[in-house]
Design an enzyme around this catalytic site. Sequence first.
Site, PDB file in Angstrom:
ATOM      1  N   LYS A   9       0.751  -1.329  -0.082  1.00 53.59           N
ATOM      2  CA  LYS A   9       0.046  -0.132  -0.031  1.00 53.59           C
ATOM      3  C   LYS A   9       0.905   1.206  -0.073  1.00 53.59           C
ATOM      4  CE  LYS A   9      -0.370  -0.522   5.106  1.00 53.59           C
ATOM      5  NZ  LYS A   9      -0.881  -1.208   6.211  1.00 53.59           N
ATOM      6  N   TYR A  19      14.730  32.426   4.395  1.00 54.09           N
ATOM      7  CA  TYR A  19      13.704  33.085   4.733  1.00 54.09           C
ATOM      8  C   TYR A  19      13.499  33.536   6.082  1.00 54.09           C
ATOM      9  CZ  TYR A  19      11.199  31.800   0.181  1.00 54.09           C
ATOM     10  OH  TYR A  19      10.648  31.552  -0.899  1.00 54.09           O
TER      11      TYR A  19
HETATM   12  C1  LIG Z   1      -0.211  -2.050   6.917  1.00 53.31           C
HETATM   13  C2  LIG Z   1      -0.516  -3.336   7.369  1.00 53.31           C
HETATM   14  C3  LIG Z   1       0.031  -4.236   7.750  1.00 53.31           C
HETATM   15  C4  LIG Z   1       1.386  -4.175   7.750  1.00 53.31           C
HETATM   16  O1  LIG Z   1       2.005  -3.640   8.876  1.00 53.31           O
HETATM   17  P1  LIG Z   1       3.798  -3.344   9.292  1.00 53.31           P
HETATM   18  O2  LIG Z   1       3.734  -2.881  10.325  1.00 53.31           O
HETATM   19  O3  LIG Z   1       4.170  -2.274   8.365  1.00 53.31           O
HETATM   20  O4  LIG Z   1       4.379  -4.842   8.985  1.00 53.31           O
HETATM   21  C5  LIG Z   1      -0.433  -5.346   8.027  1.00 53.31           C
HETATM   22  N1  LIG Z   1      -2.037  -5.712   8.161  1.00 53.31           N
HETATM   23  C6  LIG Z   1      -2.676  -4.624   7.767  1.00 53.31           C
HETATM   24  C7  LIG Z   1      -4.059  -4.790   7.941  1.00 53.31           C
HETATM   25  C8  LIG Z   1      -2.298  -3.621   7.561  1.00 53.31           C
HETATM   26  O5  LIG Z   1      -3.054  -2.142   7.029  1.00 53.31           O
END
Ligand SMILES: *Cc1c(COP(=O)(O)O)cnc(C)c1O
Length: 822
Positions: free
Chosen positions: A493, A717
Amino acid sequence: MINLTAKQISAVLNGEFFASSSFQDYTISEIITDSRTFFGGSNVAFFALSGPVFNGHNYIAQLRKKGVQIFIVSDKNFVDDKASYILVKNTGFALQQLAAYNRKQFLQPVIGITGSNGKTIVKEWLYDLLSTELKIVRSPKSYNSQVGVPLSALLIDTQYDLAILEAGISKPEEMQRLEPIIKPEIGVLTNIGDAHQENFQSLDEKLNEKLKLFVDAEKLVFRADRFYSKTTLDFCLQNSITPVNWSLEEQTATIQFKCTAKSSSTTIEARINQKHYSFVIPFTDDSAIENACHCFATIIALEKNPKDFLAQFTKLQPVAMRLEIKQGINNCLLINDYYNSDLNSLSIALSVLKQQAAKSHLHKHVILSDIQQTGIETVELYSKVNQLLHEWGINKLTGIGEALYKHQHIFKLESEFYTNRHEFEKHFARSNYSSSAILLKGARQFEFEKISSLLQQKAHQTVLEINLNALVHNLNTFRKLLHPETKIMVMVKAFSYGSGDVEIAQLLQHQNVDYLAVAVADEGVQLRNAGITIPIVVMNPEHDSFQNMIDFNLEPNIYSLQLLQQFEAAVTEFGITNFPIHVKIDTGMNRLGLKTEKEIEQVIEFIVKSKHLHIQSVFSHLAGSDDQELDDFTHQQFERFAHLSGLIEKAFDYKIDKHILNSAGIERFPNHQMNMVRLGIGLYGISQTGLQLQQISTLRTTVSQVKTIESNETIGYNRRGKVLHQSRVAIVPMGYADGINRRLGNGLGSAFINGQEARMIGNICMDMLMLDVTNLDVSPGDTVEIFGPNISISTLAQLLETIPYEILTGISQRVKRVYLQE
Ligand SMILES: *Cc1c(COP(=O)(O)O)cnc(C)c1O
C-alpha cells in the site's frame, strides 16, 4: 562445462539413476538451478535446490514443459516416468561435487580470489589486462556464493587457458566447501575488513576461514603491510605456498610499489628483484591503487612478463558493480549494465530485461556492443547471441561495433547495426524510442554511458534509490522466521511504503510471495496493468470501485455486513460464483472489522446462503505488536481472534486461511503465524527487534552551489539562518515539497556530504534547503545523502518524534525512484 553423459554425472554424484536406457548417454553441457531464468534449450540438467525459502522440486513440471529432461533431485516423491532423474541426498552439495569434478578436469591455471572488498574489481581488471593474450573464463558478475561458485566453475571447459574465480563467505565453514571447487594454483587475498562480520567472532577467525581457500595453492598474492600480513605469511610457510606479497612501505616484501598521484591518474613504480617497472592507472583513490597492485602482483605470480601488460593498465576502467534501472524518455525504461560483455552476463541481463518489461506493454529492446569474448569463434558467438535474444523474446536489437555490423545477417529479429557509437549517435532520433524496456549492454570501451544519457529522462537531480537486493535480503530474513508452508502477504500500500509500487510488486511476484495487499482498488488496477498476476487484496474496497475490482480480480477486505451485501450484489450481477473475499475481524484495534459474535453470525449466515462468494481468509490486525508494554493486550487479541475466527471456520466445509501478524508481530510472536502473515515495514528495512535487515532506500541529491557568508549576514526566509563568524553554506535542490519535513530546518536535521555530517541551516524552503559546510570540503555537484547508509530512517524518525512509516511514505512522488540490482 566439459561434456558428460547423464550416466557419468550420476556416477560422479554417487546418485541413484532413474532413466530409460535411451537417456543414459544423453550429453549434458549446461547446468541450471533457476527455473525463472531458463527459457528453453537442450542438453540441460536442472538441480532442484531447496532452501528455507523455496523448493526447486516444485518447478520440475514447468521445466519439463520447456524441454528439460534430466533432473537432479533429493526427494524421491518427485521421481516419475516422465523424465530422467538422479536422486541424491542433498542437491546443493551435489552441485558442488559436480563443479569440483569439472574443475579437476581443467589442467590450466586457476586464480582464486577472496577478501572483504575488491574481489570483483580485481577479477574484472585481471580479465581486462590478460585477455589480450589468454582465453579466460571467469565468474559472471559477483557469483561468489555457495551456489554462485559452483555455477561459475561449471562454465570452465577445455577451450580456455585460464580461469579466474572469486569466492565470498559470510560465515564459518563455507570456505572449505568452496575450496575443492576452485582449487586455485594462484590465490589472491584482496584485504580483510568489516564486511560480513556478523557471523564471525573476530577478524582473525574471518581471516583464517578465508585462507582455507588457499591450502593447496602454489602461490598467494597479498599485502605485506597490513595487520593480517604476518598471519598470512605464517600460513604460507606452513602450507608450502610461495608468498607473492607486496607493499607500499615494507622493504622485505617480494614487490615494492611507490605511487605518485597526479590530478586524475597515479603513476606506480614497481621494484622486484632489482628490476623496475612503471605504469599508470587512471585513478587516484587508495582502493583502486590497492586493486591495481594486486593485479600486477598476480601477473608476476603467473610468471608473465609484466612489460607486455603495462600499457593495458592505463586503460583500466571503473567496474560498475550493479545494474541500474532508470526512467527513460517517452515512457521507456532503461536498464544499464556496463558491467562487462560476455555471454553469461548477457544472459543474466536479459533475464532482468524480461522481468522489467513484464510491465506488459513494454517492448524489449537490446542495445549491444561487440562482445569481446575470446575463446569462441565469431560466427558461433553471434549465433549464440541470436539464440539468446530469441529465447528471451527480445523484440529489437541495435548492434554497435565492427563485428556485429559484419555479422548482421546472423540475426533473425528486427535489428539495426552501426559500426561504432558515433555512427549510432549521428542517426539517433528520440522519437524512435518509446514504450520499450531498453537494455544497454556494452563493453566498456564503447562508452555506452553516453548512449544512456541520450535516452535518460532528464530528471530533477534528487532521487530515492531503492536497492532491490536489500529488499530480497529482508524478505528472506523474514521467511526464515516462518514455517515453509506459511503464506506471505506483502503490504504494498501507499506505493510500497513510498518505494514505488510496480517495480517492487514485480520483484515480489518473481520471489513467489503469495499475496499483495493495496489500500485502494486503483492501486490494484495499476499493478494488474503492469503484469502482476498473483492475488491482490484491497484493504479499503470502496463502492465505486467494485466494477474495477471484479474486472481485475482484486479481492476485497470485507469488514462489515453492509459492505458484504453490497459487494455480493455486484458480483451476482456479473453472474460470478465463488469470488474470493477476506473477512476482517476487529479484536481490539477498533478500526475496520467485525467486532461482535452477532455481527459475525450475520455475516456467516449471509455467505452460507450465497454461492457467489468464497472466504479465502479471515484476519485481524494487532494494535501494539511492537510494544512490549502492550503484550498482555496483544495476547488478548490472539485469544479473541482464535474464538471469533473459529466461529467462521466451523460454519464452512472448506479450508479458510487465518492471519494476524504484521512485521513486528512476525518478529515477536512467530508462534502465532497460523497460515499466513502480512509483511509490511520489515520488508522496507525497519526491524523492531534488531533483525539484520538492510535499509533499502537512500534519498540523495547534489549540491547546487556553495557560498561564503559573512558574520553579519543571514540565510534564507525570515533571516532565520544566523552565523556567528564567516561560514560556508551549500545550497541543495530539495525542500518540503519533496517530503523533507520543514521542522528539520534551523539545525535540527543534518545531511551527509563527503564523509561528514552537515547541519541544516535556516528555514527549509519549498524546493531547496541549505547546509552549513564551514570547514568541510564541499563543492557543487557533490552528492548529499538525506537518509541512507549513513543516516538511518529510524534516527530521522526519532528526531521528528514520529515513526519510520511516516518518513518513508512522505517522500513526494516527484522524487524519482531509481532501482538498483546486483
Ligand atoms: C499495513 C498493514 C500491515 C503491515 O504492517 P507493518 O507494521 O508495516 O508490518 C498488516 N496488516 C494490515 C491490515 C495493514 O494495514
